[in-house]
Design an enzyme around this catalytic site. Structure first.
Site, PDB file in Angstrom:
ATOM      1  N   HIS A  53       0.851  -1.192   0.000  1.00  0.00           N
ATOM      2  CA  HIS A  53       0.000   0.000   0.000  1.00  0.00           C
ATOM      3  C   HIS A  53       0.890   1.247   0.000  1.00  0.00           C
ATOM      4  O   HIS A  53       2.056   1.197   0.417  1.00  0.00           O
ATOM      5  CB  HIS A  53      -0.897   0.014   1.230  1.00  0.00           C
ATOM      6  CG  HIS A  53      -2.004  -0.990   1.179  1.00  0.00           C
ATOM      7  ND1 HIS A  53      -3.164  -0.845   1.903  1.00  0.00           N
ATOM      8  CD2 HIS A  53      -2.127  -2.160   0.496  1.00  0.00           C
ATOM      9  CE1 HIS A  53      -3.960  -1.869   1.668  1.00  0.00           C
ATOM     10  NE2 HIS A  53      -3.347  -2.695   0.823  1.00  0.00           N
ATOM     11  N   GLU A  55       1.003   3.984   1.815  1.00  0.00           N
ATOM     12  CA  GLU A  55       1.561   4.431   3.092  1.00  0.00           C
ATOM     13  C   GLU A  55       2.702   3.529   3.546  1.00  0.00           C
ATOM     14  O   GLU A  55       3.741   4.010   4.014  1.00  0.00           O
ATOM     15  CB  GLU A  55       0.468   4.464   4.174  1.00  0.00           C
ATOM     16  CG  GLU A  55      -0.640   5.450   3.898  1.00  0.00           C
ATOM     17  CD  GLU A  55      -1.795   4.877   3.075  1.00  0.00           C
ATOM     18  OE1 GLU A  55      -2.854   5.514   3.057  1.00  0.00           O
ATOM     19  OE2 GLU A  55      -1.638   3.809   2.451  1.00  0.00           O
ATOM     20  N   CYS A  83      -6.064   2.509   5.539  1.00  0.00           N
ATOM     21  CA  CYS A  83      -6.778   1.275   5.876  1.00  0.00           C
ATOM     22  C   CYS A  83      -6.260   0.741   7.217  1.00  0.00           C
ATOM     23  O   CYS A  83      -5.266   1.241   7.747  1.00  0.00           O
ATOM     24  CB  CYS A  83      -6.571   0.242   4.772  1.00  0.00           C
ATOM     25  SG  CYS A  83      -4.922  -0.523   4.796  1.00  0.00           S
ATOM     26  N   CYS A  86      -2.497  -0.137   7.187  1.00  0.00           N
ATOM     27  CA  CYS A  86      -1.651   1.050   7.141  1.00  0.00           C
ATOM     28  C   CYS A  86      -1.692   1.824   8.454  1.00  0.00           C
ATOM     29  O   CYS A  86      -0.668   2.358   8.885  1.00  0.00           O
ATOM     30  CB  CYS A  86      -2.046   1.936   5.965  1.00  0.00           C
ATOM     31  SG  CYS A  86      -1.666   1.167   4.366  1.00  0.00           S
TER      32      CYS A  86
END
Length: 156
Positions: A53, A55, A83, A86
């Site tokens: 992801h 991040e 999310c 993250c």
């Protein structure tokens, strides 16, 4: 640069990621003392890595840059509210702030719905949709005991 400039950069990374078909519509940067030290974009489908992801990618790059596993005095700018995975990574990295543009509700409207993860985390382990079971062979806690007694460990 100002907050809006950093956010625009994260959004630009997210947009470019969609246009180039590298992954989902997410981008993130890590900033320290007004300088970008980490850049991330969602690369889940390109790298076949569900943890790739934006991040997390930005955190990894920034930590390498700093030579540290902590983002002390850093800020994260991300194109979307993080999310659950993250959020966990962010708390472990310990930046001083996170700024986001789109909300998790807006992400859900385009097919990125994390609500089921939040719901699963609230359930007792035995009721989760993925089986989770503790197995304790002899000396199962040996690594923990060794860590607890280590004089050379680095706490985090």
């Amino acid at each position: 640069m100002q907050e809006i400039d950093f956010m625009n950069r994260a959004i630009s990374i997210a947009h470019e990621n969609v246009v180039t078909n590298n992954g989902g519509p997410f981008g993130a940067i890590v900033v320290k003392d007004g300088k970008v030290i980490g850049v991330g974009r969602n690369e889940v489908t390109r790298t076949y890595d569900p943890t790739a992801h934006a991040e997390v990618q930005a955190i990894r790059e920034a930590c390498k840059f700093l030579g540290s596993f902590q983002l002390t005095d850093c800020e994260i700018y991300t194109s979307c509210e993080p999310c659950p995975m993250c959020i966990g990574a962010i708390y472990w990295a310990r930046p001083k702030a996170v700024y986001y543009a789109c909300t998790k509700s807006e992400a859900a409207k385009i097919g990125f719905d994390d609500q089921f993860i939040y719901e699963q985390l609230d359930l007792p382990i035995e009721k989760r949709s993925i089986k989770m079971k503790q197995i304790c062979p002899t000396n199962y806690d040996h690594p923990f005991e060794t860590w607890k007694n280590s004089t050379s460990r680095v706490d985090y």
